[in-house]
Structure formats: structure tokens, C-alpha cells
Design a protein around this motif. Sequence first.
Motif, PDB file in Angstrom:
ATOM      1  N   LYS A   6      43.526   8.118  30.057  1.00 18.55           N
ATOM      2  CA  LYS A   6      43.946   9.301  29.306  1.00 18.55           C
ATOM      3  C   LYS A   6      42.705   9.965  28.718  1.00 18.55           C
ATOM      4  O   LYS A   6      41.991   9.356  27.914  1.00 18.55           O
ATOM      5  CB  LYS A   6      44.913   8.926  28.179  1.00 18.55           C
ATOM      6  N   TYR A   8      40.746  13.294  26.672  1.00 18.13           N
ATOM      7  CA  TYR A   8      41.041  13.955  25.405  1.00 18.13           C
ATOM      8  C   TYR A   8      41.883  15.202  25.609  1.00 18.13           C
ATOM      9  O   TYR A   8      42.723  15.541  24.763  1.00 18.13           O
ATOM     10  CB  TYR A   8      39.735  14.293  24.698  1.00 18.13           C
ATOM     11  N   TYR A  11      45.407  14.162  25.813  1.00 15.86           N
ATOM     12  CA  TYR A  11      45.835  13.752  24.467  1.00 15.86           C
ATOM     13  C   TYR A  11      46.194  14.970  23.616  1.00 15.86           C
ATOM     14  O   TYR A  11      47.263  15.023  22.988  1.00 15.86           O
ATOM     15  CB  TYR A  11      44.714  12.942  23.833  1.00 15.86           C
ATOM     16  N   GLU A  14      49.435  16.634  24.482  1.00 16.19           N
ATOM     17  CA  GLU A  14      50.624  15.958  23.967  1.00 16.19           C
ATOM     18  C   GLU A  14      50.953  16.431  22.555  1.00 16.19           C
ATOM     19  O   GLU A  14      52.121  16.521  22.170  1.00 16.19           O
ATOM     20  CB  GLU A  14      50.402  14.443  23.961  1.00 16.19           C
ATOM     21  N   HIS A 193      46.050  11.073  12.676  1.00 18.92           N
ATOM     22  CA  HIS A 193      45.634  10.729  14.032  1.00 18.92           C
ATOM     23  C   HIS A 193      44.247  10.084  13.946  1.00 18.92           C
ATOM     24  O   HIS A 193      43.237  10.782  13.779  1.00 18.92           O
ATOM     25  CB  HIS A 193      45.593  11.978  14.909  1.00 18.92           C
ATOM     26  N   GLU A 223      44.295   6.264  18.119  1.00 15.58           N
ATOM     27  CA  GLU A 223      44.818   7.087  19.199  1.00 15.58           C
ATOM     28  C   GLU A 223      43.717   7.538  20.155  1.00 15.58           C
ATOM     29  O   GLU A 223      44.015   7.959  21.271  1.00 15.58           O
ATOM     30  CB  GLU A 223      45.528   8.316  18.627  1.00 15.58           C
ATOM     31  N   SER A 224      42.467   7.483  19.712  1.00 17.86           N
ATOM     32  CA  SER A 224      41.374   7.958  20.556  1.00 17.86           C
ATOM     33  C   SER A 224      40.104   7.165  20.267  1.00 17.86           C
ATOM     34  O   SER A 224      39.971   6.539  19.207  1.00 17.86           O
ATOM     35  CB  SER A 224      41.111   9.448  20.326  1.00 17.86           C
ATOM     36  N   ARG A 271      47.448   4.042  26.169  1.00 17.12           N
ATOM     37  CA  ARG A 271      47.916   4.815  25.018  1.00 17.12           C
ATOM     38  C   ARG A 271      46.759   5.450  24.255  1.00 17.12           C
ATOM     39  O   ARG A 271      46.976   6.371  23.452  1.00 17.12           O
ATOM     40  CB  ARG A 271      48.710   3.912  24.069  1.00 17.12           C
ATOM     41  N   ALA A 273      43.319   7.592  24.076  1.00 26.03           N
ATOM     42  CA  ALA A 273      42.545   8.594  24.804  1.00 26.03           C
ATOM     43  C   ALA A 273      41.055   8.311  24.676  1.00 26.03           C
ATOM     44  O   ALA A 273      40.571   7.936  23.603  1.00 26.03           O
ATOM     45  CB  ALA A 273      42.846   9.989  24.261  1.00 26.03           C
TER      46      ALA A 273
END
Length: 311
Positions: A6, A8, A11, A14, A193, A223-224, A271, A273
Amino acid sequence: MNVYYKDYAEYLAEIFPGTKVQKISVNAGFGCPNRDGTIGTGGCIYCNNASFSPSYCLEEANNGISAQLEKGKGFFGRKYPQMKYLAYFQSFTNTYTGKRLHSENVDNITSLRELYLEALGVEDVVGLVIGTRPDTFDEKIAKMLGEINEKSPVFVEFGVESSSDATLKLINRGHTFQQTRDAVALAASVGLHAGVHVIAGLPGEGDEGILKTVRECCELPIESIKIHHLQVIRDTTLSRLWHAGEMSPKIFEVDEYIKLCSKLVDIIPSRIAIERFLASAPPAMVEAPKWGLKNYEFVNKLHAYLKKSIR
């Protein structure tokens, strides 16, 4: 479409479906507790803030956040008139309520909130990205950002660099990995996030060092993740120690680093990024390694390697 991990862009799509979103870096004049004596002096041994701050941020920090955002919008908007933007508080430590570089102290949560809301008040700015250290992120700041996040997405990027406390001490980072764990958990608990930034090739760490760091970061509610190879930047403590033969950072060859990145892709859950793999300091400031590759060129090489490896 990127089929290997995944990225950026996926991401952001989304979170902002149907909207093209671009970061614009701003310099709000924040300081750093690892430079001003609060927790240390001199900063991280590899850090020269000018190497990752766009020139307009360095030149116009006194002109205010709105002016910087408008200038950034002018640059991107010519090509993409429908673009929306994230105000990226990038330079130094952007939740630090200590000394500021260009104006009065940010000595309370209200002052911080006003800075962030100024950015969100600029037309077409739809969210915030806040780069900071885990040791300058507490419950009051998390609560304030959580309230902003209820109306506009707030992304917090924590500079982690390594999960090894010994490495963190060696590079004069000034915090522990437990503080990272605590900060990320706090950010996630209020709906922010959360992302992390890590570095491959730090002194004393081989490939296993960054692999361990990434594995441990991926156990956190992030998340990243941003990954980049260590660069020796002029006018840094690392540069002086390297030239004096007193420190031996890992100087990657391109193919060697691509192989390492392929291993990182394998261990990062889908899941999470991956925002980037490459440092992007101005070439004139980089002493090593000198690859001469733009980010997209490196990514193309990595994807070609991943495609070949799958076969």
C-alpha cells in the motif's frame, strides 16, 4: 497501480475518496528540545534541518503559515486546479511548546491550536500533517488534536529512527523507544492518523537493525511508515565524525538498498502504507551516498526488482 504494497497515494485515497491531495510543507518557527538545552544540545548527529525543508519555508518562516501555504498552492495549482492540500508542519518539532525560532514562545496549548487552525483556514486545505518527536506529545496535545481531527483529518508523524535505545543514545536522539510506544498509542486512542519515520544504516546497525525496528513499529497502532537510507549531510556532527574516522555509518549501494527494501516490503503488513523509501536532501548537501536518483526513479527500480523476485 502498485500491487506490491500500500503506497501513500492509495492510503490518502482511502481517507479522501475521489480527491487528489498534496502535502505543502510549512515552517511555523518551532524549535527542538534536543537543540535548545531542554533535553540536549546539538540535535541528532545526522540532522541539518535545511536538508529537508523546502527553500520557501526557510526563506519565509517569518511570513506566516498562510503565506507559505498560498505559495505552495500556487506551485501545485497551476498543474492541478482541483487539488486539495494537507498543511505539513515539517521543520523541527511541531508539537513542541518550548522556544520558537522566529517569534514568541509557543507556551500553551491554545497557541498551538491557533497555528493549526490558521492552516486549516486557508482555502482548499483539508487536513494537517504534523511532524514531531514522541517525547513532545502528551495528553493535552493529543486531546486538542483529537478535537481538530473530528472536523479535519490530522496525521501525526513521529520521528522514531530506531527501536534500539543504544542506537538512539549513539545518535543523540534524546528519547527512548518506549516513549515512541506511548506516544503512538496515545495518538491512536484519540483517533489521530499515526505514522512513524525510521532510518536504515544508522551507526552500529546493519540490515537486521532496521528490520527489527520496522517489525517493532508495525506492532504499534500506526497507519503509515516512512523509511529512508541514512545520508551523510554536510555541516552535521555525523559528517565530522565520519571524516575523522570516528564513526562508520552504513553507506548503501543502490542495489544493496533495493534488496533491503524488498525485505522491508515483505514484513510490513498490508494495512500499513509505505510513504517512502528514499531520503531526498538537496544533492549539494549530500556527502554520501551519491546516487543521483530521483524518488520515482528509485521506486521504479524497486518495483522492477520486486516483479522479478515474484517470478
